[in-house]
Design an enzyme around this catalytic site. Structure first.
Site, short mmCIF file in Angstrom:
data_model
loop_
_atom_site.label_atom_id
_atom_site.label_comp_id
_atom_site.label_asym_id
_atom_site.label_seq_id
_atom_site.Cartn_x
_atom_site.Cartn_y
_atom_site.Cartn_z
N ASP A 123 0.82 -1.22 0.00
CA ASP A 123 0.00 0.00 0.00
C ASP A 123 0.85 1.27 0.00
O ASP A 123 0.32 2.37 -0.05
CB ASP A 123 -0.99 -0.01 1.18
CG ASP A 123 -0.35 -0.23 2.53
OD1 ASP A 123 0.68 -0.92 2.59
OD2 ASP A 123 -0.87 0.30 3.53
N HIS B 103 7.51 -0.95 13.03
CA HIS B 103 6.53 -1.61 12.19
C HIS B 103 6.93 -3.08 12.02
O HIS B 103 8.02 -3.48 12.43
CB HIS B 103 6.46 -0.88 10.84
CG HIS B 103 5.21 -1.13 10.07
ND1 HIS B 103 3.97 -1.21 10.64
CD2 HIS B 103 5.00 -1.32 8.74
CE1 HIS B 103 3.08 -1.44 9.71
NE2 HIS B 103 3.67 -1.52 8.54
ZN LIG Z 1 0.43 0.81 5.24
ZN LIG Z 2 2.89 -1.24 6.58
#
Ligand SMILES: [Zn+2]
Ligand SMILES: [Zn+2]
Length: 300
Positions: free
Chosen positions: A65, A139
Site C-alpha cells: 500500500d 513496524h
Molecule cells: Zn500501510
Molecule cells: Zn505497513
C-alpha cells in the site's frame, strides 16, 4: 510555498473511494513524493500535480500500500521522455523488485534511476533549500519516517536597494546572514537597509506506518506539521498494537509530546466507511488535528 497534498489516505486496500498511501510535499523549487501506493498516477492527474518536478521519491517501507504505484510512475516517466535523474529512497529490497520489473519487460529508461537504500537514521538530502532526514519507526518490517526541514537564511536580499548602495553580489551571502556592509570610504550600510527578514523555516514530519512508539519523538520535535498514521479508532488499541499500527488517541499523544503545531492523520483502515470519529477522537486530546482527506492541501 511549503504544503502537503494528500493523494491517498487509506491503508492496505483501496476502499470507499479512498486510495492507498501517497502524498506530495510542494516547495518553491520542487516537489517531493512520499510513498506511492496503487493509483498514485491517477490521483496526480486528478489533483493536477506537476509530476515532472519530482526528482526525489521517499518510500517508507515495502508493504504494497506504500509502493505498488511506483513501477507505473517510473515507466510513465520513461514513455514521456524524462531525462532528469530520479532518486528513490527506501529500505532494502526496492532495487531488486523494480529492476526485475524493468528487465522482464525489456524497458530501457531514458533517464538515470538512483536507488538510495536506507538502513539507519540519517540525512538523505541536504542543499541550500531543504534538508530531508529519516528515522526508524516501529513496524512489522523495516520502515522509516521522514522529516523535511526548510533551509532558509535569516534575511533576503532587497536587490534594488543593494544596487542603489553599489554592494557587489559577492557580498550577498553575508548580507543574508545579517552582516552590515562597509563601503570603501568607510561608510556603513546597515543590514536592515538592504535586506528584509525571512519568514521562519518550516518543517514537516511523516510517520507511517508505526505502532505507538516514543522513540521517534527526538526526530519529530517541534515540527510545524506532523503526519501520523491512525489506522484504527481508540476502541481497537489492542489490534493496533498487534498489527504494528496506531490509534487516534495514541497519535494525539505523540503530537503533544513532540510539541507539534498541527497534526494531520491518515492511513485509515478499510473497516471504516466514514472518518468523522477519527477527527473527533484525536481532537479530544490534540485539538489542532485535521484529517488527511484526499485532494486536501495542507499548508505547513
Ligand atoms: Zn500501510
Ligand atoms: Zn505497513
Amino acid at each position: 510555498m511549503f504544503n502537503v497534498t494528500i493523494l491517498g489516505n487509506n491503508s492496505a486496500v483501496p476502499a470507499f473511494d479512498r486510495h492507498p498511501t501517497s502524498q506530495v510535499l510542494t516547495t518553491n523549487n520542487e516537489l517531493f513524493l512520499i510513498d506511492c501506493g496503487e493509483g498514485t498516477q491517477m490521483q496526480m492527474q486528478l489533483y493536477k500535480i506537476k509530476r515532472s518536478r519530482i526528482n526525489h521519491i521517499f518510500i517508507s517501507h515495502l508493504h504494497g500500500d506504500h509502493y505498488f504505484g511506483l513501477i507505473g510512475l517510473i515507466t510513465s516517466y520513461g514513455l514521456m521522455g524524462r531525462i532528469n535523474d530520479l532518486y528513490l529512497y527506501s529500505p532494502p529490497g526496492l532495487q531488486v523488485i523494480v529492476q526485475m520489473q524493468l528487465d522482464v519487460a525489456n524497458v530501457v529508461l531514458p533517464y538515470a534511476l538512483h536507488f538510495v537504500t536506507i538502513t539507519s537514521n540519517t540525512i538523505l538530502l541536504q542543499n541550500n533549500k531543504i534538508k530531508v532526514s529519516c528515522f526508524a519507526t516501529n513496524h512489522r518490517i523495516a520502515c522509516y519516517g521522514f522529516r523535511f526541514d526548510e533551509v532558509k537564511s535569516p534575511r533576503s536580499i532587497d536587490a534594488p536597494k543593494c544596487l542603489q548602495h553599489e554592494i557587489p553580489a559577492a557580498y550577498y551571502t553575508k548580507l543574508q546572514q545579517g552582516e552590515n556592509y562597509e563601503k570603501r570610504d568607510g561608510t556603513i550600510v546597515l543590514n536592515e537597509a538592504v535586506t528584509v527578514a525571512n519568514t521562519a523555516a518550516k518543517s514537516y514530519a511523516y510517520c507511517a506506518d508505526t505502532k505507538y512508539d516514543e522513540t521517534i519523538l527526538p526526530f519529530i520535535q517541534n515540527v510545524d506539521l506532523l503526519y501520523h498514521e491512525t489506522t484504527y479508532l481508540d476502541a481497537l488499541q489492542d489490534k493496533a498494537t498487534e498489527r504494528y499500527h496506531t490509534t487516534t488517541k495514541q497519535a494525539a499523544a505523540i503530537a503533544i509530546q513532540a510539541n507539534a503545531k498541527q497534526l494531520l492523520i491518515g492511513h485509515f483502515s478499510s473497516k471504516y466507511s466514514v472518518l468523522d470519529d477519527f477527527a473527533t477522537e484525536t481532537q479530544s486530546i490534540f485539538a489542532n488535528t485535521v484529517l488527511a482527506i484526499e485532494g486536501g492541501v495542507f499548508e505547513v
